[in-house]
Design an enzyme around this catalytic site. Structure first.
Site, PDB file in Angstrom:
ATOM      1  CE  LYS A  13      -2.201  -6.285   1.257  1.00  0.00           C
ATOM      2  NZ  LYS A  13      -0.898  -7.554   1.907  1.00  0.00           N
ATOM      3  NE  ARG A  88       4.564  -4.896   0.994  1.00  0.00           N
ATOM      4  CZ  ARG A  88       4.436  -5.286  -0.365  1.00  0.00           C
ATOM      5  NH1 ARG A  88       2.889  -4.745  -0.661  1.00  0.00           N
ATOM      6  NH2 ARG A  88       3.998  -6.046  -0.561  1.00  0.00           N
ATOM      7  NE  ARG A 123      -1.141 -15.274  -5.295  1.00  0.00           N
ATOM      8  CZ  ARG A 123      -1.419 -14.219  -4.228  1.00  0.00           C
ATOM      9  NH1 ARG A 123      -2.564 -14.088  -3.959  1.00  0.00           N
ATOM     10  NH2 ARG A 123       0.390 -13.862  -4.699  1.00  0.00           N
ATOM     11  NE  ARG A 156       2.927 -12.568  -8.497  1.00  0.00           N
ATOM     12  CZ  ARG A 156       1.790 -11.262  -7.629  1.00  0.00           C
ATOM     13  NH1 ARG A 156       0.747 -10.999  -7.826  1.00  0.00           N
ATOM     14  NH2 ARG A 156       2.453 -11.044  -6.290  1.00  0.00           N
ATOM     15  NE  ARG A 167       5.356 -11.278  -1.597  1.00  0.00           N
ATOM     16  CZ  ARG A 167       4.355 -11.441  -2.583  1.00  0.00           C
ATOM     17  NH1 ARG A 167       3.984 -12.884  -3.356  1.00  0.00           N
ATOM     18  NH2 ARG A 167       4.161 -10.387  -2.578  1.00  0.00           N
TER      19      ARG A 167
HETATM   20  P1  AMP Z   1       2.027  -7.033  -4.082  1.00  0.00           P
HETATM   21  O1  AMP Z   1       1.702  -7.367  -5.512  1.00  0.00           O
HETATM   22  O2  AMP Z   1       1.564  -5.622  -2.626  1.00  0.00           O
HETATM   23  O3  AMP Z   1       1.584  -8.512  -2.812  1.00  0.00           O
HETATM   24  O4  AMP Z   1       3.792  -6.463  -4.086  1.00  0.00           O
HETATM   25  C1  AMP Z   1       4.485  -7.749  -4.798  1.00  0.00           C
HETATM   26  C2  AMP Z   1       6.342  -6.805  -4.222  1.00  0.00           C
HETATM   27  O5  AMP Z   1       5.980  -5.601  -5.010  1.00  0.00           O
HETATM   28  C3  AMP Z   1       6.671  -7.188  -3.253  1.00  0.00           C
HETATM   29  O6  AMP Z   1       7.226  -8.324  -2.258  1.00  0.00           O
HETATM   30  C4  AMP Z   1       7.671  -6.138  -3.053  1.00  0.00           C
HETATM   31  O7  AMP Z   1       8.610  -6.637  -3.478  1.00  0.00           O
HETATM   32  C5  AMP Z   1       7.640  -5.147  -4.181  1.00  0.00           C
HETATM   33  N1  AMP Z   1       5.897  -3.990  -3.700  1.00  0.00           N
HETATM   34  C6  AMP Z   1       5.028  -3.575  -3.521  1.00  0.00           C
HETATM   35  N2  AMP Z   1       4.248  -2.241  -3.051  1.00  0.00           N
HETATM   36  C7  AMP Z   1       5.423  -2.051  -2.385  1.00  0.00           C
HETATM   37  C8  AMP Z   1       5.896  -0.705  -1.434  1.00  0.00           C
HETATM   38  N3  AMP Z   1       5.126  -0.017  -0.661  1.00  0.00           N
HETATM   39  N4  AMP Z   1       7.687  -0.646  -0.983  1.00  0.00           N
HETATM   40  C9  AMP Z   1       8.077  -1.909  -1.845  1.00  0.00           C
HETATM   41  N5  AMP Z   1       8.250  -2.911  -2.140  1.00  0.00           N
HETATM   42  C10 AMP Z   1       6.528  -3.237  -2.753  1.00  0.00           C
END
Ligand code: AMP
Length: 211
Positions: A13, A88, A123, A156, A167
């Protein structure tokens, strides 16, 4: 264009959002990036968010929606935006609508769990400048070293295998129902993840009717 990108963590994404954002001249709003910056800077939001992110869990809605709305109030969002990682869950999607943030399309990038597990295990990220690499598809010039700043690359915390599994479970339980939610509102489009970034961009552009 007001677009939400849906898809499991690791579906690409973020990568597709950046490509679209450049092409369309609108910003990508990534709640993951906003929260990671908050963690890095040790802000009050970051201190709360870190524990959830490290475990692969969702950060509580009131925290995420707060930082998101702050970002959306900036002037560059006036002509459109691409949302990456927000909403989310259905509560967040409803909070956007209630806050007057309507999207035209939710585009879901479909990908199998196994492809994601294979992809995320390769990654690597630079802890200094946040550049990202992949041991197979985008390796650094020198093994384990950032091309941009020379720092040692790390995995990470949320890309570690156990966290990835968490996740994915969170994605299927909390986020995937958004596909039906947007479909019921006539806004859902879907594409299949392709073997290369370029091929995925091609199907994304086609689905969105962008030349
Ligand atoms: P991402 O980079 O989008 O995969 O986000 C990394 C982490 O940030 C996720 O695993 C969540 O812990 C947190 N996170 C990101 N966006 C959200 C959201 N909209 N709501 C809740 N947690 C989020």
């Amino acid at each position: 264009m007001k677009l939400v990108l849906l898809g499991a963590p690791g579906a690409g994404k973020g990568t597709q959002a950046e490509i679209l954002a450049k092409k369309l001249g609108i910003p990508t709003i990534s709640t993951g990036n906003i929260l990671r910056a908050a963690v890095k800077n040790g802000t009050p939001v970051g201190i709360v968010a870190k524990e959830y992110m490290d475990a692969g869990a969702l950060v509580p809605d009131e925290v995420t929606i707060g930082v998101f709305k702050e970002r959306m109030a900036e002037p560059d969002c006036a002509n459109g935006y691409i949302l990456d990682g927000m909403p989310r869950n259905i509560a967040q999607a409803q909070a956007l609508v209630d806050g007057g943030i309507e999207v035209e399309t939710a585009l879901s990038i479909e990908i199998s769990d196994q492809t994601i597990i294979d992809r995320m295990s390769g990654r690597r990220a630079c802890p200094e400048c946040s550049a990202t690499y992949h041991t197979q598809s985008a390796p650094p010039k020198k093994d384990g070293v950032c091309d941009k700043c020379g720092a040692a690359l790390t995995i990470r915390k949320d890309d570690e295998p156990e966290t990835v599994k968490n996740r994915l479970a969170v994605y299927h339980k909390e986020t995937e129902p958004l596909k039906d939610w947007y479909a019921a509102r006539g806004k859902l489009k879907s594409v299949d993840n392709q073997p290369t970034i370029e091929a995925t961009t091609a199907v994304v552009l086609e689905a969105l009717g962008i030349k």
